[in-house]
Design a protein around this motif. Sequence first.
Motif, PDB file in Angstrom:
ATOM      1  N   PRO A  73      10.628  -6.550   2.548  1.00 23.30           N
ATOM      2  CA  PRO A  73       9.776  -6.937   1.427  1.00 23.30           C
ATOM      3  C   PRO A  73      10.195  -8.276   0.810  1.00 23.30           C
ATOM      4  CG  PRO A  73      10.245  -4.596   1.313  1.00 23.30           C
ATOM      5  CD  PRO A  73      11.098  -5.145   2.421  1.00 23.30           C
ATOM      6  N   GLN A  74      11.494  -8.542   0.751  1.00 21.96           N
ATOM      7  CA  GLN A  74      11.962  -9.826   0.221  1.00 21.96           C
ATOM      8  C   GLN A  74      11.428 -10.979   1.057  1.00 21.96           C
ATOM      9  OE1 GLN A  74      14.173 -10.823  -2.629  1.00 21.96           O
ATOM     10  NE2 GLN A  74      12.964 -12.585  -1.944  1.00 21.96           N
ATOM     11  N   GLN A  75      11.435 -10.826   2.368  1.00 25.23           N
ATOM     12  CA  GLN A  75      10.936 -11.888   3.237  1.00 25.23           C
ATOM     13  C   GLN A  75       9.423 -12.007   3.157  1.00 25.23           C
ATOM     14  OE1 GLN A  75      12.990 -10.201   6.577  1.00 25.23           O
ATOM     15  NE2 GLN A  75      14.579 -11.790   6.585  1.00 25.23           N
ATOM     16  N   GLN A  76       8.742 -10.907   2.913  1.00 29.44           N
ATOM     17  CA  GLN A  76       7.293 -10.975   2.717  1.00 29.44           C
ATOM     18  C   GLN A  76       6.944 -11.770   1.463  1.00 29.44           C
ATOM     19  OE1 GLN A  76       6.257  -6.817   2.573  1.00 29.44           O
ATOM     20  NE2 GLN A  76       5.951  -6.645   4.781  1.00 29.44           N
ATOM     21  N   ILE A  77       7.637 -11.499   0.366  1.00 26.25           N
ATOM     22  CA  ILE A  77       7.304 -12.195  -0.875  1.00 26.25           C
ATOM     23  C   ILE A  77       7.739 -13.652  -0.822  1.00 26.25           C
ATOM     24  CG2 ILE A  77       9.356 -11.804  -2.329  1.00 26.25           C
ATOM     25  CD1 ILE A  77       5.677 -11.167  -3.330  1.00 26.25           C
ATOM     26  N   THR A  78       8.813 -13.938  -0.088  1.00 29.13           N
ATOM     27  CA  THR A  78       9.216 -15.333   0.125  1.00 29.13           C
ATOM     28  C   THR A  78       8.124 -16.087   0.865  1.00 29.13           C
ATOM     29  OG1 THR A  78      11.574 -14.802   0.122  1.00 29.13           O
ATOM     30  CG2 THR A  78      10.920 -16.833   1.238  1.00 29.13           C
ATOM     31  N   HIS A  79       7.552 -15.451   1.862  1.00 29.56           N
ATOM     32  CA  HIS A  79       6.445 -16.038   2.614  1.00 29.56           C
ATOM     33  C   HIS A  79       5.281 -16.363   1.672  1.00 29.56           C
ATOM     34  CE1 HIS A  79       3.905 -16.278   6.392  1.00 29.56           C
ATOM     35  NE2 HIS A  79       2.957 -16.087   5.475  1.00 29.56           N
TER      36      HIS A  79
END
Length: 384
Positions: free
Chosen positions: A232-238
């Motif tokens: 989820p952290q990488q999704q929101i960073t995207h």
Amino acid sequence: MNNKNLDKILDRALMGCNLTTSEGLFLLKQIDPGDISYICKIADILRQKQAGDTVTYVINRNINFTNICEQHCGFCAFRRDPGESGFYWLDWIQIIEKARDAVNHGATEICMQGGLNPQAKIDGKSLSYYVKLVDTIKQEFPQVHLHAFSPQEIQFIARQDELTYAQVIMTLAANGVDSMPGTAAEILDDAVRRIICPKKIDSETWLEIVGTAHKLGLPTTSTMLSGHIETPQQQITHLEKLRSLQQNVLNQGYIAGITEFILLPFVGQTAPKPLRKRVGRDQPVLTSTLLLTAVARIFLGNLIPNHQPSWVKLGLEGAIEALKCGCNDIGGTLMEEHITTMAGAMGGTFMKVPMLQTAVSSLNRPYQQRDTLYKPVLGTIRKL
């Protein structure tokens, strides 16, 4: 549901505030069905405020002109080596035939992308081959909007011919490319990219190429490949990187920017075994896809108001559910699609206009044909 933090964040979203990355991450981490349902409800309210009730669609055709590719991405079931079983490379006559068929079906757009084929050159130049691809369609059908060549393809051409990204984009645009697909984004986090697509461009290069297109007046779309190994952290960073990219368009006063966001959930039924084994499933999980769809609307909607699901990956029923969770567009007819279909997607490759219209009507919402840049095609609205 009794989640004060959730209420506070969603109240800020309803007030028109841009959420912080930590707030977006909080939303993505919700697991209670009631909380997820509430997030989707708020996303739907914001969709109505930001994009209206009308569900749009485009009549288009995909032309994946070759699946010969120098790269071996961990999720790709499309690419082939020359001579390998299933490889293909369309000739100019085949491309014209596909374009003519699209126009005969009422298409206003042709989307053209392909593998990275080092042999695809004219007089030793990669760019000359891609210009010929464009000319082949535009000379015969100048009225068609050509949505063509991903940032990965731009980098490939530039590397092959020792050109700058700007030189490649300007040449293609001058010869008839009207907009650029925001594909090859996958997840804009290099820790993920080093595993699923180590030979592809890194996040910074993707952002640079798309940003260069905007600076030169060429619109783009934006995408996310989700539901594989990313967090989820990488999704929101995207999502934050996409939002910042669009904010720069506004800050700089560019005439072109991101026209839409498309969520592309991972389909791995025939993808390479290492990633299939790591992911542990072959088809998207609808619940998590809808949560991410809703959070994307809440997080991006103030800057990127058009959101589209993938009926190829989710099936038409799943795409209709996404229209309840923040999406305002049902996508295109496609007419053919090879990249996702060869990965094992079960949504089909051709969605006829009456099928899209009937699906939208089930939501009791009006529909409207649009062009690539979201301008309405006159005389095609269905009112309630």
